[in-house]
Scaffold this motif. Structure first.
Motif, PDB file in Angstrom:
ATOM      1  N   SER A 134      -2.876  -0.186 -19.380  1.00 37.43           N
ATOM      2  CA  SER A 134      -4.164  -0.097 -18.985  1.00 37.43           C
ATOM      3  C   SER A 134      -4.556  -0.821 -17.743  1.00 37.43           C
ATOM      4  N   SER A 135      -4.159  -2.037 -17.566  1.00 35.67           N
ATOM      5  CA  SER A 135      -4.605  -3.170 -16.799  1.00 35.67           C
ATOM      6  C   SER A 135      -3.978  -2.913 -15.307  1.00 35.67           C
ATOM      7  N   LEU A 136      -3.098  -1.914 -15.319  1.00 34.98           N
ATOM      8  CA  LEU A 136      -2.714  -1.655 -13.706  1.00 34.98           C
ATOM      9  C   LEU A 136      -3.604  -0.995 -12.567  1.00 34.98           C
ATOM     10  N   ASN A 137      -4.547  -0.335 -12.964  1.00 32.14           N
ATOM     11  CA  ASN A 137      -5.627   0.107 -11.845  1.00 32.14           C
ATOM     12  C   ASN A 137      -6.349  -0.929 -11.436  1.00 32.14           C
ATOM     13  N   ARG A 138      -6.579  -1.123 -10.239  1.00 34.36           N
ATOM     14  CA  ARG A 138      -7.525  -2.140  -9.642  1.00 34.36           C
ATOM     15  C   ARG A 138      -8.831  -1.503  -8.735  1.00 34.36           C
ATOM     16  N   ALA A 139      -9.736  -2.269  -8.683  1.00 32.91           N
ATOM     17  CA  ALA A 139     -10.942  -2.202  -7.724  1.00 32.91           C
ATOM     18  C   ALA A 139     -11.224  -3.396  -6.964  1.00 32.91           C
ATOM     19  N   TYR A 140     -11.183  -3.256  -5.644  1.00 39.94           N
ATOM     20  CA  TYR A 140     -11.647  -4.522  -4.792  1.00 39.94           C
ATOM     21  C   TYR A 140     -12.999  -4.080  -4.301  1.00 39.94           C
ATOM     22  N   VAL A 141     -13.952  -4.883  -4.403  1.00 33.11           N
ATOM     23  CA  VAL A 141     -15.273  -4.566  -3.621  1.00 33.11           C
ATOM     24  C   VAL A 141     -15.493  -5.794  -2.931  1.00 33.11           C
ATOM     25  N   TYR A 142     -16.075  -5.416  -1.875  1.00 33.49           N
ATOM     26  CA  TYR A 142     -15.995  -6.460  -0.781  1.00 33.49           C
ATOM     27  C   TYR A 142     -17.773  -6.720  -0.452  1.00 33.49           C
ATOM     28  N   GLU A 143     -18.298  -7.915  -0.825  1.00 27.72           N
ATOM     29  CA  GLU A 143     -19.682  -7.958  -0.718  1.00 27.72           C
ATOM     30  C   GLU A 143     -20.049  -8.340   0.754  1.00 27.72           C
ATOM     31  N   VAL A 144     -19.117  -8.884   1.393  1.00 27.87           N
ATOM     32  CA  VAL A 144     -19.002  -9.132   2.972  1.00 27.87           C
ATOM     33  C   VAL A 144     -18.000  -8.445   3.453  1.00 27.87           C
ATOM     34  N   PRO A 145     -17.996  -6.987   3.860  1.00 28.95           N
ATOM     35  CA  PRO A 145     -16.910  -6.447   4.383  1.00 28.95           C
ATOM     36  C   PRO A 145     -16.322  -6.904   5.619  1.00 28.95           C
ATOM     37  N   GLU A 146     -15.280  -6.673   5.957  1.00 29.77           N
ATOM     38  CA  GLU A 146     -14.471  -7.336   7.106  1.00 29.77           C
ATOM     39  C   GLU A 146     -13.910  -6.319   7.829  1.00 29.77           C
ATOM     40  N   TYR A 147     -13.769  -6.309   9.356  1.00 26.69           N
ATOM     41  CA  TYR A 147     -13.281  -5.441  10.138  1.00 26.69           C
ATOM     42  C   TYR A 147     -11.918  -5.087   9.670  1.00 26.69           C
ATOM     43  N   ILE A 148     -10.924  -6.054   9.458  1.00 27.07           N
ATOM     44  CA  ILE A 148      -9.530  -5.732   9.049  1.00 27.07           C
ATOM     45  C   ILE A 148      -9.335  -6.470   7.533  1.00 27.07           C
ATOM     46  N   LYS A 149      -8.815  -5.635   6.611  1.00 23.56           N
ATOM     47  CA  LYS A 149      -8.763  -6.561   5.321  1.00 23.56           C
ATOM     48  C   LYS A 149      -7.439  -5.991   4.780  1.00 23.56           C
ATOM     49  N   GLU A 150      -6.666  -6.986   4.259  1.00 23.58           N
ATOM     50  CA  GLU A 150      -5.339  -6.529   3.499  1.00 23.58           C
ATOM     51  C   GLU A 150      -5.303  -7.076   2.135  1.00 23.58           C
ATOM     52  N   GLU A 151      -4.785  -6.547   1.314  1.00 27.21           N
ATOM     53  CA  GLU A 151      -4.451  -6.777  -0.117  1.00 27.21           C
ATOM     54  C   GLU A 151      -3.041  -6.437  -0.475  1.00 27.21           C
ATOM     55  N   LYS A 152      -2.285  -7.477  -1.176  1.00 22.43           N
ATOM     56  CA  LYS A 152      -1.024  -7.308  -1.831  1.00 22.43           C
ATOM     57  C   LYS A 152      -1.224  -7.365  -3.134  1.00 22.43           C
ATOM     58  N   LEU A 153      -1.079  -6.225  -3.629  1.00 28.28           N
ATOM     59  CA  LEU A 153      -1.003  -6.017  -5.313  1.00 28.28           C
ATOM     60  C   LEU A 153       0.334  -6.237  -5.831  1.00 28.28           C
ATOM     61  N   THR A 154       0.690  -7.077  -6.579  1.00 30.54           N
ATOM     62  CA  THR A 154       1.893  -7.211  -7.214  1.00 30.54           C
ATOM     63  C   THR A 154       2.034  -6.428  -8.835  1.00 30.54           C
ATOM     64  N   PHE A 155       2.826  -5.831  -9.203  1.00 27.34           N
ATOM     65  CA  PHE A 155       2.582  -5.153 -10.599  1.00 27.34           C
ATOM     66  C   PHE A 155       3.938  -4.838 -10.960  1.00 27.34           C
ATOM     67  N   MET A 156       3.933  -4.635 -12.368  1.00 28.81           N
ATOM     68  CA  MET A 156       5.518  -4.587 -12.966  1.00 28.81           C
ATOM     69  C   MET A 156       5.464  -3.041 -13.543  1.00 28.81           C
ATOM     70  N   VAL A 157       6.404  -2.310 -13.394  1.00 28.81           N
ATOM     71  CA  VAL A 157       6.542  -0.993 -13.922  1.00 28.81           C
ATOM     72  C   VAL A 157       6.848  -1.174 -15.395  1.00 28.81           C
ATOM     73  N   PRO A 158       6.159  -0.602 -16.346  1.00 23.83           N
ATOM     74  CA  PRO A 158       6.236  -0.822 -17.889  1.00 23.83           C
ATOM     75  C   PRO A 158       7.600  -0.378 -18.161  1.00 23.83           C
ATOM     76  N   LEU A 159       8.004  -0.996 -19.357  1.00 31.51           N
ATOM     77  CA  LEU A 159       9.531  -0.898 -19.787  1.00 31.51           C
ATOM     78  C   LEU A 159       9.616   0.657 -20.369  1.00 31.51           C
ATOM     79  N   ARG A 160       8.693   1.246 -20.806  1.00 29.77           N
ATOM     80  CA  ARG A 160       9.101   2.311 -21.464  1.00 29.77           C
ATOM     81  C   ARG A 160       8.425   3.380 -20.845  1.00 29.77           C
ATOM     82  N   VAL A 161       8.402   3.480 -19.390  1.00 27.69           N
ATOM     83  CA  VAL A 161       8.011   4.410 -18.557  1.00 27.69           C
ATOM     84  C   VAL A 161       9.379   5.480 -18.334  1.00 27.69           C
TER      85      VAL A 161
END
Length: 211
Positions: A134-161
């Motif tokens: 259940s921890s896979l879902n993410r939300a990024y909130v920017y209190e000071v928004p930027e013209y360009i913003k990049e996020e790199k989210l690293t995740f693992m596929v669960p073993l029993r998928v």
């Protein structure tokens, strides 16, 4: 305006059937970065603008105000508030080849790029994965928004998928405008399991040791 397929062409026109058009111009003001520009019709009664994603003038919240004046001094002013935001996503497997074909237990990187002073980004993984983590879902909130913003989210596929083709959904939000109705999807496939590969390797090593 949510950037979808590249530049947006906009044409504004003005006319006066009585005394005739004396002046017609458009002023554009960007509330996020303070830039502004004036566009004049050069006597044609038409103003053509190309709204480009890479132009800071059209990125974020901006107001378009059209002014028209006839030859006896009558004035007309029309304004419109617009939003220029974009959302791009790219998914790759960390191991080579980097195509998004995973085995359960492998890791990936989801790259999220937004422009236009986006305030919040949501990443929603498929149910087949979140029911196991259940921890896979993410939300990024920017209190000071930027013209360009990049996020790199690293995740693992669960073993029993289970083996399947699934979509990771990414949505961007800014004030009352959002790309929620136009989310970006990162498609991934799961086939096989790293544990199966490990068992095969151990079995092979065990056979070698018994010879």
């Amino acid at each position: 305006q949510a950037w979808e397929t590249g530049p947006v062409e906009m044409e504004l026109t003005a006319a006066d059937a009585g005394s005739g058009l004396a002046a017609f111009f458009v002023a554009l003001y960007n509330q996020d970065n303070g830039s502004s520009q004036k566009f004049e019709d050069q006597g044609t009664g038409r103003i053509h603008m190309t709204l480009c994603e890479g132009d800071a003038l059209f990125s974020g919240a901006f107001t378009v105000i059209a002014h028209a004046v006839d030859h006896v001094g009558n004035k007309a002013v029309v304004s419109s508030q617009m939003q220029g935001i974009s959302l791009h996503v790219e998914l790759e497997r960390i191991l080579k080849p980097h195509d998004p074909l995973f085995k359960a237990g492998e890791s990936g990187i989801l790259t999220i790029l937004t422009t236009g002073y986006v305030e919040r980004v949501e990443v929603i993984f498929p149910d087949e994965m979140t029911v196991l983590d259940s921890s896979l879902n993410r939300a990024y909130v920017y209190e000071v928004p930027e013209y360009i913003k990049e996020e790199k989210l690293t995740f693992m596929v669960p073993l029993r998928v289970p083996e399947a083709v699934m979509d990771i959904t990414v949505r961007a939000y800014k004030q009352d405008t959002s790309l929620e109705q136009h989310p970006r999807f990162a498609t991934m496939a799961v086939k096989g399991n790293v544990l199966d590969e490990l068992r095969t390797r151990l079995k092979f090593q065990g056979t070698e040791g018994g010879v």
